[in-house]
Motif scaffolding. Structure first.
Motif, short mmCIF file in Angstrom:
data_model
loop_
_atom_site.label_atom_id
_atom_site.label_comp_id
_atom_site.label_asym_id
_atom_site.label_seq_id
_atom_site.Cartn_x
_atom_site.Cartn_y
_atom_site.Cartn_z
N VAL A 133 0.84 -1.20 0.00
CA VAL A 133 0.00 0.00 0.00
C VAL A 133 0.87 1.26 0.00
CG1 VAL A 133 -1.67 1.35 1.32
CG2 VAL A 133 -1.97 -1.12 1.08
N LEU A 134 1.92 1.25 0.83
CA LEU A 134 2.81 2.42 0.88
C LEU A 134 3.49 2.64 -0.46
CD1 LEU A 134 4.29 1.96 4.47
CD2 LEU A 134 2.83 3.83 3.70
N ASP A 135 3.89 1.55 -1.13
CA ASP A 135 4.47 1.69 -2.47
C ASP A 135 3.48 2.37 -3.42
OD1 ASP A 135 6.90 0.56 -1.85
OD2 ASP A 135 6.34 -1.46 -2.48
N GLN A 136 2.19 2.07 -3.22
CA GLN A 136 1.17 2.59 -4.13
C GLN A 136 0.81 4.05 -3.85
OE1 GLN A 136 -2.38 0.18 -4.17
NE2 GLN A 136 -3.37 1.40 -5.78
N VAL A 137 0.76 4.45 -2.57
CA VAL A 137 0.27 5.79 -2.24
C VAL A 137 1.38 6.81 -2.03
CG1 VAL A 137 -1.76 4.73 -1.15
CG2 VAL A 137 0.18 5.43 0.28
N ARG A 138 2.61 6.34 -1.81
CA ARG A 138 3.71 7.22 -1.42
C ARG A 138 3.91 8.40 -2.37
NH1 ARG A 138 5.89 9.32 2.64
NH2 ARG A 138 5.07 11.02 1.46
N GLU A 139 3.86 8.14 -3.67
CA GLU A 139 4.13 9.20 -4.64
C GLU A 139 2.99 10.20 -4.78
OE1 GLU A 139 7.07 9.68 -6.03
OE2 GLU A 139 7.75 7.97 -4.83
N PHE B 249 0.99 11.35 -2.13
CA PHE B 249 0.72 12.15 -0.94
C PHE B 249 2.03 12.56 -0.27
CE2 PHE B 249 -3.01 9.59 -1.75
CZ PHE B 249 -4.05 10.51 -1.60
N SER B 250 2.04 13.74 0.33
CA SER B 250 3.28 14.25 0.93
C SER B 250 3.46 13.79 2.37
CB SER B 250 3.29 15.78 0.87
OG SER B 250 2.23 16.31 1.64
N HIS B 251 2.40 13.31 3.01
CA HIS B 251 2.52 12.86 4.40
C HIS B 251 1.60 11.64 4.59
CE1 HIS B 251 3.48 13.89 8.75
NE2 HIS B 251 2.63 12.87 8.85
N ILE B 252 2.19 10.53 5.04
CA ILE B 252 1.42 9.30 5.22
C ILE B 252 1.41 8.93 6.71
CG2 ILE B 252 1.13 6.89 4.57
CD1 ILE B 252 0.98 8.76 2.20
N SER B 253 0.21 8.81 7.26
CA SER B 253 0.04 8.34 8.63
C SER B 253 -0.68 7.00 8.62
CB SER B 253 -0.78 9.34 9.45
OG SER B 253 -0.19 10.61 9.48
N MET B 254 -0.53 6.25 9.70
CA MET B 254 -1.23 4.97 9.81
C MET B 254 -1.85 4.84 11.19
SD MET B 254 1.30 2.17 8.00
CE MET B 254 0.01 0.96 7.78
N GLU B 255 -3.05 4.25 11.22
CA GLU B 255 -3.69 3.86 12.48
C GLU B 255 -4.10 2.40 12.30
OE1 GLU B 255 -6.84 6.41 13.73
OE2 GLU B 255 -7.49 5.03 15.30
N VAL B 256 -3.20 1.51 12.65
CA VAL B 256 -3.40 0.07 12.45
C VAL B 256 -2.95 -0.66 13.71
CG1 VAL B 256 -3.03 0.34 9.96
CG2 VAL B 256 -1.10 -0.26 11.43
N GLN B 257 -2.79 -1.99 13.64
CA GLN B 257 -2.41 -2.72 14.84
C GLN B 257 -0.96 -2.39 15.25
OE1 GLN B 257 -2.76 -4.00 11.86
NE2 GLN B 257 -1.38 -5.69 11.42
N ASP C 268 7.97 18.85 2.00
CA ASP C 268 8.35 17.90 0.97
C ASP C 268 9.56 17.12 1.46
OD1 ASP C 268 6.72 18.00 -1.39
OD2 ASP C 268 7.41 20.07 -1.64
N MET C 269 9.70 15.90 0.95
CA MET C 269 10.91 15.14 1.25
C MET C 269 12.10 15.82 0.58
SD MET C 269 10.16 12.53 3.18
CE MET C 269 11.52 11.40 2.92
#
Length: 369
Positions: free
Chosen positions: A143-149, A151-159, A365-366
């Motif tokens: 998923v991160l490979d798919q969305v990384r490009e 969006f400029s900031h990725i957060s997660m709320e998972v286990q 930005d990175m």
């Protein structure tokens, strides 16, 4: 040493008694200081502080503008899956809740991304239930490979995961992890989480330590308001924040205040926090900690969100869907919880601007490496 070792030094009933025995003099002393400690936080969230709410709001407003300026960061959740192996008494995704289970495939994620991008968002929060076998590290890496490009900031709320797992996901572009303890009342925690990995109280409470050691950019903390006495629970959040900032000083921190909301087959809150008390809590955290980011989700009503913009909040979600595929195709499937503010992202951005603030869609930005 982790926070759990320090947590064991705290006695719930003694802390609760301390908070409820604070006086007006304790509140005035806390408000007069330049830097507050945990004893001051107890005074600021105590019933004795309620008559000082206007004074607290003004101070919280000044401190927030000094550190963050007149800006509000915008973010939106994307629910990837409602599969979950835990039983939680308050959650629509609980294993014993008989609902259709969905985990988004890459083409479905693509459709969700297109809708979210059109809304203007650059800060994406990925959310799942807790099901390691179906939505574990390999799934998150893809998923991160798919969305990384996109969006400029990725957060997660998972286990919660192990440190090495977080290190893999950080390498894939993960910026922030939100991990709510739900409640720091250890005995009641067991009652609300009778089955699944989430029933391991110590593993969950030590998750921010593993994130700090993994070198995450930002950690989000919080409790689910309604499970236990909110003043005592929120003291533990403040103590956890205080410990983490001193231990993992390179990491940023945020706090959220989710109040228990209705869901399919749900429970009634044990404790109800009214709007004035939530304002008190927002101001108390800001006065206690000038650096922490404060987030308010669409769980809260329109009028309330409009009125607390200037009191300490630094980020808002808007136009949110709390079901997998909710933006593009699963508009009628079961939500994790009901939202209260159903305005669009642009409506919220306009409201922020009318109050003299700037909605921030993309704040960094990175750097080239």
């Amino acid at each position: 040493m982790t926070f759990y070792e320090k947590f064991k030094e705290y006695d719930w009933e003694r802390i609760k008694s301390d908070i409820y025995s604070k006086t007006a003099r304790d509140v005035e002393h806390a408000l007069s200081k330049d830097k507050r400690d945990l004893e001051d936080f107890k005074a600021l969230v105590s019933p004795a502080a309620m008559p000082y709410l206007e004074q607290m709001a003004q101070l919280s407003h000044r401190l927030t503008q000094k550190r963050f300026g007149k800006t509000i960061q915008m973010y939106v959740p994307m629910y990837l899956s409602n599969e979950c192996q835990n039983i939680c008494t308050y959650c629509g995704f609980s294993l014993d809740n008989k609902i259709p289970r969905i985990t988004l495939r890459p083409e479905q994620i693509e459709r969700e991304m297109k809708v979210i991008k059109k809304m203007g968002y650059e800060h994406l929060l990925l959310v799942t239930g807790e099901a390691n076998q179906t939505v574990g590290v390999p799934y998150f890496e893809k998923v991160l490979d798919q969305v990384r490009e996109e969006f400029s900031h990725i957060s997660m709320e998972v286990q919660p995961m192990d440190q090495t797992d977080y290190e893999k996901l950080i390498d894939k572009g993960l910026n922030t992890v939100l991990v709510y303890q739900e409640t720091y009342h250890q005995e009641d925690y067991k009652k609300h989480h009778p089955k699944g990995k989430k029933s391991n109280f110590q593993y969950r409470i030590d998750t921010p330590d593993r994130l700090g050691k993994a070198g995450i950019h930002k950690i989000g903390l919080g409790v689910l308001i309604g499970l236990e006495d909110w003043r005592t629970d929120c003291f533990h959040v403040a103590a956890h924040l205080d410990y983490l900032e001193k231990t993992y000083w390179k990491t940023k921190y945020s706090i959220s205040f989710p109040r228990l909301r209705p869901f399919s087959g749900g429970m009634e809150p044990k404790v109800v926090m009214d709007d004035r008390e939530l304002v008190q809590l927002i101001c108390a955290y800001r006065i206690f900690n000038e650096e922490v980011e404060i987030s308010l989700s669409t769980r809260e009503r329109e009028t309330f969100r409009d009125n607390v913009i200037k009191l300490g909040v630094t980020s808002l979600s808007a136009g949110s869907k709390t079901n997998p595929g909710g933006y593009s195709e699963e508009k009628d499937s079961l939500e994790q919880f009901e939202i209260s503010d159903e305005r669009s992202a642009q409506d919220i951005a306009s409201m922020i601007q009318r109050q003299g603030y700037e909605p921030v869609w993309k704040d960094w930005d990175m750097a080239l490496s």
